[in-house]
Structures are given as C-alpha cells and as structure tokens.
Design a protein around this motif. Structure first.
Motif, PDB file in Angstrom:
ATOM      1  N   LEU A   1      -7.297   6.665  11.759  1.00 47.12           N
ATOM      2  CA  LEU A   1      -6.338   5.764  12.394  1.00 47.12           C
ATOM      3  C   LEU A   1      -5.803   4.790  11.349  1.00 47.12           C
ATOM      4  N   LEU A   2      -4.505   4.797  11.140  1.00 44.36           N
ATOM      5  CA  LEU A   2      -3.873   3.890  10.185  1.00 44.36           C
ATOM      6  C   LEU A   2      -3.489   2.606  10.910  1.00 44.36           C
ATOM      7  N   ALA A   3      -4.103   1.487  10.478  1.00 45.50           N
ATOM      8  CA  ALA A   3      -3.918   0.218  11.185  1.00 45.50           C
ATOM      9  C   ALA A   3      -3.893  -0.955  10.208  1.00 45.50           C
ATOM     10  N   ALA A   4      -3.237  -0.764   9.068  1.00 46.98           N
ATOM     11  CA  ALA A   4      -3.318  -1.761   8.001  1.00 46.98           C
ATOM     12  C   ALA A   4      -2.149  -2.737   7.952  1.00 46.98           C
ATOM     13  N   GLY A   5      -1.058  -2.440   8.644  1.00 51.08           N
ATOM     14  CA  GLY A   5       0.147  -3.242   8.505  1.00 51.08           C
ATOM     15  C   GLY A   5       0.061  -4.652   9.057  1.00 51.08           C
ATOM     16  N   SER A   6       0.972  -5.497   8.592  1.00 56.94           N
ATOM     17  CA  SER A   6       0.990  -6.903   9.022  1.00 56.94           C
ATOM     18  C   SER A   6       1.807  -7.116  10.283  1.00 56.94           C
ATOM     19  N   GLY A   7       2.595  -6.102  10.684  1.00 55.11           N
ATOM     20  CA  GLY A   7       3.456  -6.272  11.851  1.00 55.11           C
ATOM     21  C   GLY A   7       4.495  -7.347  11.616  1.00 55.11           C
ATOM     22  N   SER A   8       5.231  -7.235  10.508  1.00 53.97           N
ATOM     23  CA  SER A   8       6.161  -8.299  10.113  1.00 53.97           C
ATOM     24  C   SER A   8       7.191  -8.616  11.192  1.00 53.97           C
ATOM     25  N   ARG A   9       7.726  -7.595  11.852  1.00 51.27           N
ATOM     26  CA  ARG A   9       8.726  -7.844  12.901  1.00 51.27           C
ATOM     27  C   ARG A   9       8.092  -8.325  14.201  1.00 51.27           C
ATOM     28  N   LEU A  10       6.827  -7.981  14.380  1.00 49.07           N
ATOM     29  CA  LEU A  10       6.122  -8.408  15.580  1.00 49.07           C
ATOM     30  C   LEU A  10       5.539  -9.808  15.420  1.00 49.07           C
ATOM     31  N   GLY A  11       5.277 -10.185  14.158  1.00 54.65           N
ATOM     32  CA  GLY A  11       4.757 -11.518  13.880  1.00 54.65           C
ATOM     33  C   GLY A  11       3.248 -11.610  13.808  1.00 54.65           C
ATOM     34  N   ARG A  12       2.555 -10.455  13.869  1.00 51.40           N
ATOM     35  CA  ARG A  12       1.097 -10.433  13.778  1.00 51.40           C
ATOM     36  C   ARG A  12       0.646  -9.000  13.518  1.00 51.40           C
ATOM     37  N   PRO A  13      -0.538  -8.833  12.933  1.00 54.22           N
ATOM     38  CA  PRO A  13      -1.028  -7.484  12.665  1.00 54.22           C
ATOM     39  C   PRO A  13      -1.144  -6.673  13.948  1.00 54.22           C
ATOM     40  N   LYS A  14      -0.570  -5.472  13.946  1.00 50.49           N
ATOM     41  CA  LYS A  14      -0.550  -4.665  15.164  1.00 50.49           C
ATOM     42  C   LYS A  14      -1.951  -4.260  15.612  1.00 50.49           C
ATOM     43  N   ALA A  15      -2.855  -4.077  14.671  1.00 49.14           N
ATOM     44  CA  ALA A  15      -4.204  -3.626  15.026  1.00 49.14           C
ATOM     45  C   ALA A  15      -4.852  -4.544  16.056  1.00 49.14           C
ATOM     46  N   LEU A  16      -4.543  -5.845  15.985  1.00 43.69           N
ATOM     47  CA  LEU A  16      -5.201  -6.825  16.844  1.00 43.69           C
ATOM     48  C   LEU A  16      -4.427  -7.132  18.123  1.00 43.69           C
ATOM     49  N   VAL A  17      -3.236  -6.569  18.271  1.00 43.34           N
ATOM     50  CA  VAL A  17      -2.427  -6.801  19.466  1.00 43.34           C
ATOM     51  C   VAL A  17      -3.105  -6.167  20.671  1.00 43.34           C
ATOM     52  N   GLU A  18      -3.132  -6.900  21.775  1.00 46.07           N
ATOM     53  CA  GLU A  18      -3.749  -6.365  22.989  1.00 46.07           C
ATOM     54  C   GLU A  18      -2.703  -5.760  23.915  1.00 46.07           C
ATOM     55  N   LEU A  19      -3.063  -4.636  24.472  1.00 48.15           N
ATOM     56  CA  LEU A  19      -2.210  -3.944  25.430  1.00 48.15           C
ATOM     57  C   LEU A  19      -3.095  -3.531  26.594  1.00 48.15           C
ATOM     58  N   GLY A  20      -2.826  -4.106  27.764  1.00 50.32           N
ATOM     59  CA  GLY A  20      -3.679  -3.822  28.914  1.00 50.32           C
ATOM     60  C   GLY A  20      -5.117  -4.286  28.703  1.00 50.32           C
ATOM     61  N   GLY A  21      -5.285  -5.392  27.975  1.00 56.01           N
ATOM     62  CA  GLY A  21      -6.619  -5.934  27.736  1.00 56.01           C
ATOM     63  C   GLY A  21      -7.413  -5.229  26.655  1.00 56.01           C
ATOM     64  N   GLU A  22      -6.772  -4.340  25.916  1.00 52.34           N
ATOM     65  CA  GLU A  22      -7.455  -3.585  24.868  1.00 52.34           C
ATOM     66  C   GLU A  22      -6.647  -3.674  23.572  1.00 52.34           C
TER      67      GLU A  22
END
Length: 206
Positions: free
Chosen positions: A21-42
């Motif tokens: 699983l590739l999860a290293a990016g900073s999520g520049s357009r999202l404003g935070r690292p995507k790996a840590l973003v929660e979706l449906g509590g996960e």
C-alpha cells in the motif's frame, strides 16, 4: 531499506502474494497526509490494509513518508524520498519485500473504492498462472496491479517521479493479464476536500 528495517505489529509472512500500500504523500491539495484522513471512521491507511488482507494478500506492507504512524496488521516502511513522488515509494516498497513472497499487489491509499473483491480477482489470476495483472475499468488498466517477482527489477527501473507501475503496464502490455473490476470497484481517488466529501457520500449510500 532491508526488510529487517521495517516495522510491523502482528505480522507474519505466510504466503506468496504480498500487498503493498503506497501511502507516503503529503496530500498537498487536500491539506494533510492522505494516509491519516478518516473516511467512515476509518483512516485511509487502515482501510487500504484491510482491503488487501481481506482480498487474500498473505502479508501487507505500507510505505509511509509525510506522516509516520503505526498501522496494525501491516509492516510499515519509511520512504525518505517521498516528496519526489510515487516512483520512490514503489522502489522503497520493492526493496523491502521479503524473499518468501513471489508476487506483490500494489494499491494506493487514496483510492477507497477499491474493494477486497477486486484484490481477490487479481490474486486468483496469479493463482491461475498470471505473472502480471492489472484491474481494468471500462477497459483501461488502473490499480491495483499485481507483479510477479521476475518483473520487479523492470518496474523498479521505470518508476520515477510521480509514476509507479504505469510505464511497465504500457511497455509490457503483452505480458499483463487484464482483470475487469468495473462491477466491484472504482479507481476514483481523493485529491481534494471535494473528492473526500463525494466519496464519503458514495460509501454512505453503499
């Protein structure tokens, strides 16, 4: 990075297909690292690990970079060059794969509509003899992608900047088994807050 340098909790290598699983990016357009973003509590990173494990990967490795975190049920590997793009994460992941696996199934943390069934179809293609396979949507090869060990060095040499396995899929399409997944998954990704809101609604309706 050698496999001995990776960190994992509750992980045991026991089969021939590893999930990466590739999860290293900073999520520049999202404003935070995507790996840590929660979706449906996960968290997206946890969702990706669960998807790979439930889909039949014997072990799961996660390449982290902008954000380091513990991920239950997976080995985590830090990519010090994460800011250069996805290619360096592919190379970091390949470097860390254990000798006991014969193929790797590569997925992206920011594609939450990839399902265990899509992963399972690629694993089954491998079990039936495919040495390289890609999920397709409307006939177009996308993620996830399965790569037999003999292809790792080629993918490694072609992965640079913000591209991973795509150059390999194009240059070696004659060896890639295509696996239609339109009916069970979608490669839509999360780049912006609007994407996150839209995919959250999709999952809420599922």
């Amino acid at each position: 990075m050698a496999i001995g340098e990776a960190e994992g909790r509750g992980v045991e290598y026991r089969g021939n297909v590893a999930g990466l699983l590739l999860a290293a990016g900073s999520g520049s357009r999202l404003g935070r690292p995507k790996a840590l973003v929660e979706l449906g509590g996960e968290r997206l990173v946890d969702r990706g690990v669960r998807t790979l494990a439930e889909g039949g990967c014997a072990c799961v490795m996660v390449v982290l970079g902008a954000a380091d975190t513990t991920v239950d049920g997976a080995v985590t590997v830090h990519n010090p060059d994460w800011s250069t793009g996805m290619g360096s994460s592919v190379r970091t992941g390949i470097d860390a794969l254990p000798d006991t696996v014969d193929a790797v199934l590569v997925a992206l943390a920011d594609q939450p509509l990839i399902t265990p069934e899509a992963v399972r179809r690629l694993v089954e293609a491998f079990e039936q003899g495919a040495r390289a396979a890609a999920a397709t949507y409307n006939g177009n090869p996308r993620n996830p992608v399965l790569l037999g060990r003999e292809h790792w060095s080629t993918v490694y040499s072609m992965a640079e900047r913000d591209v991973g396995a795509r150059p390999f899929l194009r240059a070696y399409s004659h060896v890639v088994t295509t696996v239609p997944c339109d009916d069970v998954a979608s490669p839509e990704d999360i780049d912006t807050a609007e994407d996150l809101a839209r995919l959250s609604e999709v999952l809420d309706r599922a």
